[in-house]
Each structure stands twice: as structure tokens, then as C-alpha cells.
Design an enzyme around this catalytic site. Structure first.
Site, PDB file in Angstrom:
ATOM      1  N   ASP A  41      55.950  29.675  64.419  1.00 17.69           N
ATOM      2  CA  ASP A  41      54.819  28.750  64.529  1.00 17.69           C
ATOM      3  C   ASP A  41      54.919  27.571  63.560  1.00 17.69           C
ATOM      4  O   ASP A  41      54.235  26.559  63.732  1.00 17.69           O
ATOM      5  CB  ASP A  41      53.499  29.480  64.287  1.00 17.69           C
ATOM      6  CG  ASP A  41      53.096  30.351  65.475  1.00 17.69           C
ATOM      7  OD1 ASP A  41      53.651  30.153  66.572  1.00 17.69           O
ATOM      8  OD2 ASP A  41      52.231  31.224  65.302  1.00 17.69           O
TER       9      ASP A  41
ATOM     10  N   ARG B 156      43.166  40.842  65.626  1.00 17.63           N
ATOM     11  CA  ARG B 156      43.421  42.237  65.286  1.00 17.63           C
ATOM     12  C   ARG B 156      42.152  42.938  64.796  1.00 17.63           C
ATOM     13  O   ARG B 156      41.875  44.089  65.173  1.00 17.63           O
ATOM     14  CB  ARG B 156      44.539  42.303  64.240  1.00 17.63           C
ATOM     15  CG  ARG B 156      45.906  41.922  64.813  1.00 17.63           C
ATOM     16  CD  ARG B 156      46.893  41.520  63.705  1.00 17.63           C
ATOM     17  NE  ARG B 156      48.258  41.380  64.210  1.00 17.63           N
ATOM     18  CZ  ARG B 156      48.724  40.304  64.845  1.00 17.63           C
ATOM     19  NH1 ARG B 156      47.926  39.263  65.067  1.00 17.63           N
ATOM     20  NH2 ARG B 156      49.983  40.256  65.259  1.00 17.63           N
TER      21      ARG B 156
ATOM     22  N   LYS C 222      56.520  29.469  74.646  1.00 18.53           N
ATOM     23  CA  LYS C 222      55.185  29.347  74.060  1.00 18.53           C
ATOM     24  C   LYS C 222      54.301  28.521  74.993  1.00 18.53           C
ATOM     25  O   LYS C 222      54.582  28.400  76.194  1.00 18.53           O
ATOM     26  CB  LYS C 222      55.282  28.719  72.667  1.00 18.53           C
ATOM     27  CG  LYS C 222      55.975  29.590  71.639  1.00 18.53           C
ATOM     28  CD  LYS C 222      55.104  30.768  71.237  1.00 18.53           C
ATOM     29  CE  LYS C 222      55.695  31.533  70.062  1.00 18.53           C
ATOM     30  NZ  LYS C 222      54.793  32.615  69.595  1.00 18.53           N
TER      31      LYS C 222
ATOM     32  N   GLN D  48      54.238  40.876  69.702  1.00 15.08           N
ATOM     33  CA  GLN D  48      52.939  41.190  70.299  1.00 15.08           C
ATOM     34  C   GLN D  48      52.993  42.463  71.144  1.00 15.08           C
ATOM     35  O   GLN D  48      52.002  43.197  71.234  1.00 15.08           O
ATOM     36  CB  GLN D  48      52.448  40.008  71.138  1.00 15.08           C
ATOM     37  CG  GLN D  48      52.144  38.770  70.296  1.00 15.08           C
ATOM     38  CD  GLN D  48      51.898  37.534  71.148  1.00 15.08           C
ATOM     39  OE1 GLN D  48      52.098  37.558  72.366  1.00 15.08           O
ATOM     40  NE2 GLN D  48      51.482  36.452  70.514  1.00 15.08           N
TER      41      GLN D  48
ATOM     42  N   LYS E  97      43.648  33.059  63.019  1.00 20.52           N
ATOM     43  CA  LYS E  97      43.584  33.511  64.407  1.00 20.52           C
ATOM     44  C   LYS E  97      44.285  34.866  64.562  1.00 20.52           C
ATOM     45  O   LYS E  97      43.769  35.778  65.234  1.00 20.52           O
ATOM     46  CB  LYS E  97      44.226  32.448  65.317  1.00 20.52           C
ATOM     47  CG  LYS E  97      44.214  32.772  66.795  1.00 20.52           C
ATOM     48  CD  LYS E  97      44.497  31.527  67.615  1.00 20.52           C
ATOM     49  CE  LYS E  97      45.939  31.068  67.524  1.00 20.52           C
ATOM     50  NZ  LYS E  97      46.834  31.842  68.413  1.00 20.52           N
TER      51      LYS E  97
ATOM     52  N   SER F  87      59.902  38.169  63.656  1.00 22.12           N
ATOM     53  CA  SER F  87      58.442  38.085  63.476  1.00 22.12           C
ATOM     54  C   SER F  87      57.873  39.380  62.922  1.00 22.12           C
ATOM     55  O   SER F  87      56.773  39.801  63.273  1.00 22.12           O
ATOM     56  CB  SER F  87      57.750  37.724  64.796  1.00 22.12           C
ATOM     57  OG  SER F  87      58.081  36.432  65.216  1.00 22.12           O
TER      58      SER F  87
ATOM     59  N   ARG G 161      58.568  24.603  73.099  1.00 19.87           N
ATOM     60  CA  ARG G 161      58.333  23.877  71.857  1.00 19.87           C
ATOM     61  C   ARG G 161      59.578  23.228  71.263  1.00 19.87           C
ATOM     62  O   ARG G 161      59.469  22.251  70.521  1.00 19.87           O
ATOM     63  CB  ARG G 161      57.662  24.793  70.817  1.00 19.87           C
ATOM     64  CG  ARG G 161      56.172  24.940  71.060  1.00 19.87           C
ATOM     65  CD  ARG G 161      55.462  25.569  69.892  1.00 19.87           C
ATOM     66  NE  ARG G 161      54.057  25.773  70.249  1.00 19.87           N
ATOM     67  CZ  ARG G 161      53.321  26.774  69.814  1.00 19.87           C
ATOM     68  NH1 ARG G 161      53.849  27.682  69.005  1.00 19.87           N
ATOM     69  NH2 ARG G 161      52.053  26.877  70.174  1.00 19.87           N
TER      70      ARG G 161
ATOM     71  N   ARG H 296      54.552  33.590  80.889  1.00 16.11           N
ATOM     72  CA  ARG H 296      55.107  34.202  79.681  1.00 16.11           C
ATOM     73  C   ARG H 296      55.427  35.670  79.942  1.00 16.11           C
ATOM     74  O   ARG H 296      54.684  36.382  80.625  1.00 16.11           O
ATOM     75  CB  ARG H 296      54.132  34.021  78.514  1.00 16.11           C
ATOM     76  CG  ARG H 296      53.941  32.543  78.169  1.00 16.11           C
ATOM     77  CD  ARG H 296      52.881  32.304  77.121  1.00 16.11           C
ATOM     78  NE  ARG H 296      53.306  32.777  75.808  1.00 16.11           N
ATOM     79  CZ  ARG H 296      52.588  32.603  74.705  1.00 16.11           C
ATOM     80  NH1 ARG H 296      51.423  31.979  74.772  1.00 16.11           N
ATOM     81  NH2 ARG H 296      53.028  33.044  73.534  1.00 16.11           N
TER      82      ARG H 296
ATOM     83  N   ARG I 230      49.904  23.127  68.696  1.00 12.70           N
ATOM     84  CA  ARG I 230      50.750  22.870  67.533  1.00 12.70           C
ATOM     85  C   ARG I 230      51.528  21.554  67.663  1.00 12.70           C
ATOM     86  O   ARG I 230      51.849  20.918  66.658  1.00 12.70           O
ATOM     87  CB  ARG I 230      51.683  24.050  67.278  1.00 12.70           C
ATOM     88  CG  ARG I 230      50.905  25.332  67.005  1.00 12.70           C
ATOM     89  CD  ARG I 230      51.697  26.407  66.320  1.00 12.70           C
ATOM     90  NE  ARG I 230      50.942  27.652  66.316  1.00 12.70           N
ATOM     91  CZ  ARG I 230      49.976  27.952  65.443  1.00 12.70           C
ATOM     92  NH1 ARG I 230      49.646  27.091  64.505  1.00 12.70           N
ATOM     93  NH2 ARG I 230      49.343  29.114  65.526  1.00 12.70           N
TER      94      ARG I 230
END
Length: 424
Positions: free
Chosen positions: A301, A25, A329, A160, A20, A186, A333, A116, A375
Site C-alpha cells: 500500500d 478486524r 488492487k 486476506q 481501516k 504481507s 497500481r 479480484r 491511493r
């Protein structure tokens, strides 16, 4: 909506789905290119479709068929409405892109997406000529043309934001810089972005916590390209292999991929699992499993499925740290994982930035809340293989966000998942 997973041991072989992260991208790069691109992609999740549909709203011609997405660049519209559904990547990647193109854009979203954060990206864009007419409230309406120059972004909120700027800034007339304020987390996701840009002829100069971007660059199509296999989703079945005497093989995973979630192999080995690599085939089998320390700063993740494995260890304690970004998220989570494990009888404690999970648990079955989080749902399904009674998972359709045929693959490996309440 509930999926009943009756305890069963998993084993066998599956093919990894297309990443994904990589697909998002490549789609954006293709839409910005000089000519059409054929993108080979074996799985169309809701998030990938969201990005494709937003690019179509901007003006790109996109067709899907025979395991591929063909993107033909067209003159971009002056005005567009982009529905990101629940995809944070789609929203944050395209905010700077539409602004670089001068599109009068309205962004819509569903689920937790409007909650978010878009700061500090929003503030940096406002300094460079963009007006957010609705503030941070959805639907977002923004106008203006993004200006080149120096951007400064905190590195520990969302990679991001940085990816979105990396897509946009090469399109501007002047040169730009992106300064990252440490700590930077990340970073592997930024490496995926740099890799995609390079495949489309875009040059980014990397220095420590600094990206230098020349202006007036042209995205150049490679004609045809294949999306990487997905390490993030492959991790669910690799971890399931660590609970299986016969083992599970996942094919189509490149150990040289820029995806940071390939670190699951290191974690599996550290926990004691038997891991074999044969080209693009990864086989994981059961061995004695031990708790370990996991720094989730670069692999957020992976936390849900690592937590499942931790609850199934024979000895030791697993400490998961630097995972505070998981609270923003698709669900919180950290809390969702805690509730999942606690519900089935695991010894687990929630911390501000992670979890502490004890081993040697007697796991039972109960109704587990999926929190409409893909997830969490997939992790609960793998967890069911170690429970004494069925696990009924709510919101099971959330898997469509990233892995639409997850339960088909689960059942093909010997799982016993059946819908008991389809919401009708």
C-alpha cells in the site's frame, strides 16, 4: 469528477485517522463476541461501513455515533445477502466466517471487486464442506458448514485469505491448522489479525509458516477498544513532510503498532528525510532526498506515495520490487503509478513486479487519471506540491474508500484543492 490541486507547499499538523485495517478486524471480532463492544473510531470510510453493513446483514446490531461504533452480538441469520461494495477485505474476511456459522450467503460487489481473485481460499473451503453455487462469478452464492482440519494456502497471493480463516476456524468444534506455502508476503497484516484476535481472547499458536487453532473458542469482548491510528494513510502526509522545509507532524501513530506500513519511517530516513519521533507524534521535514531500493512485498500500500517521493529526489534511482500483487488492487497500481508520474514529466519505467524511478525531474501539471483508486488520487494530490502547474485529478471521490476527509486535511496543511468538475 475532477479535483484541481494548485501547487502549494504543505506544512503543519494533523491527527491520524483510525486504521481501516484494524477497524475491519475489530468489527468482526466484536460481532462474534459474547457481549457488546464499543469501538472508538474517528473515521468511517466506505470500506469500514461496508464491513459494518455486512455484519448487520448477518444479524449483528451495530450503531454509530459520537466517534464510536457499538457492536451488539445477536443470533446470526440463517440466510444473508452481503454487499461488500468495493472492499476486498470485507469479502475475503467474511467468506470463511459466514461458512463457519453455516449461513446461506450471497456476496455482492462493485468496481473491480468481482475481478479480484478468491482462489486459493475458495478451493480450500470447497474441500471443507462449502459449495460455491456460482463458481467465482458475482454475486457469489455459497452454502454449507465449514469443517475443521488442515488448510493449505499460498502465502504470496493475499494475506486476506489467511485472515478470514483465522477469524473462522476458532468457532469450529475441531482443531485446525493453516499451512502457509512460502514465500509469505504481507505478514504484517497477519500480525494485525493476531493482535485483534488476542484482544478478544482468541488464542492462535504460531510456528514457522504454520498457525495452529484450537476449536470451540469463544470471542470475549473487552467492553471498549480503540482503533489504531492508520500508518498506511498517515504515510501520505509523512511523505509530504519530506518535501516541506517547515515539515508536517502526524499525531496518533503508535510506533509499536503491528501495522507493517510503519516501515515508511525507515524508508524516509533511508531516502534522507529528517524524521523525529515524540511519543505518538511523528514529524518529517525536508532534507536532501536520494533514490533507494524498496522491497514492497510486505508494504504494497505504500508504493504509490513512495513513488511520488522517489520522483522528487535530488539524486539517485529508486527501484521498487516485489509489488506484482498491486496489479489486482482497485486499479493495476503499477501501471496507474507509472501513468501518473509519466503524465507530469517524471522519468519512470514499469517492470513486471514494480517500477524504476529516476530523480532530478522537472515536474509539470496536467490531468492525472485517478483510476477510481483512493491511493492513486491521494498520491497525485501530494505530487502536485512539487509541480509547476496545477494537477487536475479525476475520480477524486475515490478517497472516500479509506480517507473521506483527505482533501480537508490536505487544505488544512496549506494545500489548494478545489473541485472543478463534480460530475453533474
Amino acid at each position: 469528477m475532477e479535483m484541481r490541486c494548485t501547487p502549494s507547499k504543505l506544512s503543519g499538523r494533523i491527527n491520524a485517522i483510525s486504521s481501516k485495517s484494524d477497524a475491519h478486524r475489530l468489527l468482526i471480532c466484536a460481532a462474534l463476541s459474547d457481549k457488546p463492544t464499543k469501538i472508538n473510531c474517528n473515521c468511517l470510510s466506505k470500506d469500514i461501513v461496508a464491513t459494518a453493513e455486512c455484519l448487520k446483514s448477518m444479524g449483528a446490531d451495530i450503531t454509530v455515533g459520537n466517534g464510536a461504533i457499538t457492536v451488539a452480538p445477536q443470533p446470526f441469520n440463517k440466510k444473508a445477502t452481503l454487499n461488500c461494495i468495493e472492499s476486498g477485505s470485507t469479502l475475503r474476511f467474511l467468506l470463511p466466517v459466514v461458512s463457519a456459522l453455516g449461513i446461506d450467503a450471497t456476496f455482492k460487489g462493485q468496481g473491480r471487486l468481482p475481478e479480484r481473485p478468491i482462489s486459493p481460499l475458495k478451493e480450500e473451503m470447497e474441500k471443507k464442506g462449502i459449495t460455491f453455487h456460482t463458481g467465482s462469478e458475482f454475486p457469489l452464492h455459497l452454502t454449507g458448514v465449514l469443517q475443521s482440519g488442515e488448510y493449505e494456502i499460498a502465502g504470496n497471493i493475499s494475506s486476506q485469505f489467511i485472515t478470514g480463516l483465522l477469524f473462522a476456524l476458532p468457532l469450529l468444534e475441531g482443531d485446525s491448522k493453516i499451512k502457509l506455502i512460502p514465500p509469505v508476503e504481507s505478514r504484517s497484516y497477519l500480525n494485525i489479525t493476531i493482535s485483534a484476535l488476542k484482544k478478544f481472547g482468541i488464542e492462535i499458536i504460531e510456528e514457522e509458516n504454520l498457525y495452529i487453532i484450537k476449536g470451540n473458542q469463544q470471542y470475549k469482548s473487552p467492553d471498549e477498544i480503540t482503533v489504531d491510528g492508520d500508518w498506511s494513510n498517515g504515510a501520505f502526509f509523512l511523505c509530504a513532510g519530506a518535501l516541506s522545509k517547515e515539515g508536517i507532524t502526524v499525531s496518533g501513530l503508535d510506533i509499536n503498532s503491528p501495522q507493517g506500513d510503519k516501515k515508511i519511517l525507515e524508508i524516509l530516513r533511508r531516502m534522507g528525510a529528517d524524521v523525529t519521533i515524540n511519543g505518538t507524534e511523528i514529524t518529517v521535514k525536508k532534507n536532501r532526498l536520494f533514490g533507494t531500493m524498496v522491497d514492497a512485498g510486505d508494504i504494497p500500500d505504500l508504493v504509490p506515495i513512495i513513488s511520488v517521493l522517489a520522483a522528487c529526489c535530488e539524486k539517485g534511482v529508486t527501484h521498487i520490487v516485489n509489488a506484482e500483487r498491486l496489479r489486482i488492487k482497485e486499479s493495476d497500481r503499477i501501471q496507474s503509478v507509472f501513468n501518473m508520474l509519466d503524465t507530469v514529466g517524471a522519468a519512470v519505467s514499469e517492470t513486471d513486479d514494480g517500477l524504476v524511478i529516476w530523480s532530478d525531474n522537472e515536474l509539470i501539471g496536467r490531468v492525472v487519471n485517478g483510476y477510481n483508486d483512493h491511493r492513486i488520487v491521494m498520491s497525485a494530490a501530494i505530487l502536485s506540491s512539487e509541480c509547476s502547474l496545477p494537477v487536475d485529478i479525476t475520480d477524486y471521490k475515490a478517497v472516500e474508500k479509506s480517507y473521506p476527509h483527505f482533501f480537508n486535511d490536505f487544505n488544512s496543511l496549506g494545500g489548494n484543492a478545489n473541485v472543478i468538475n463534480d460530475g453533474k
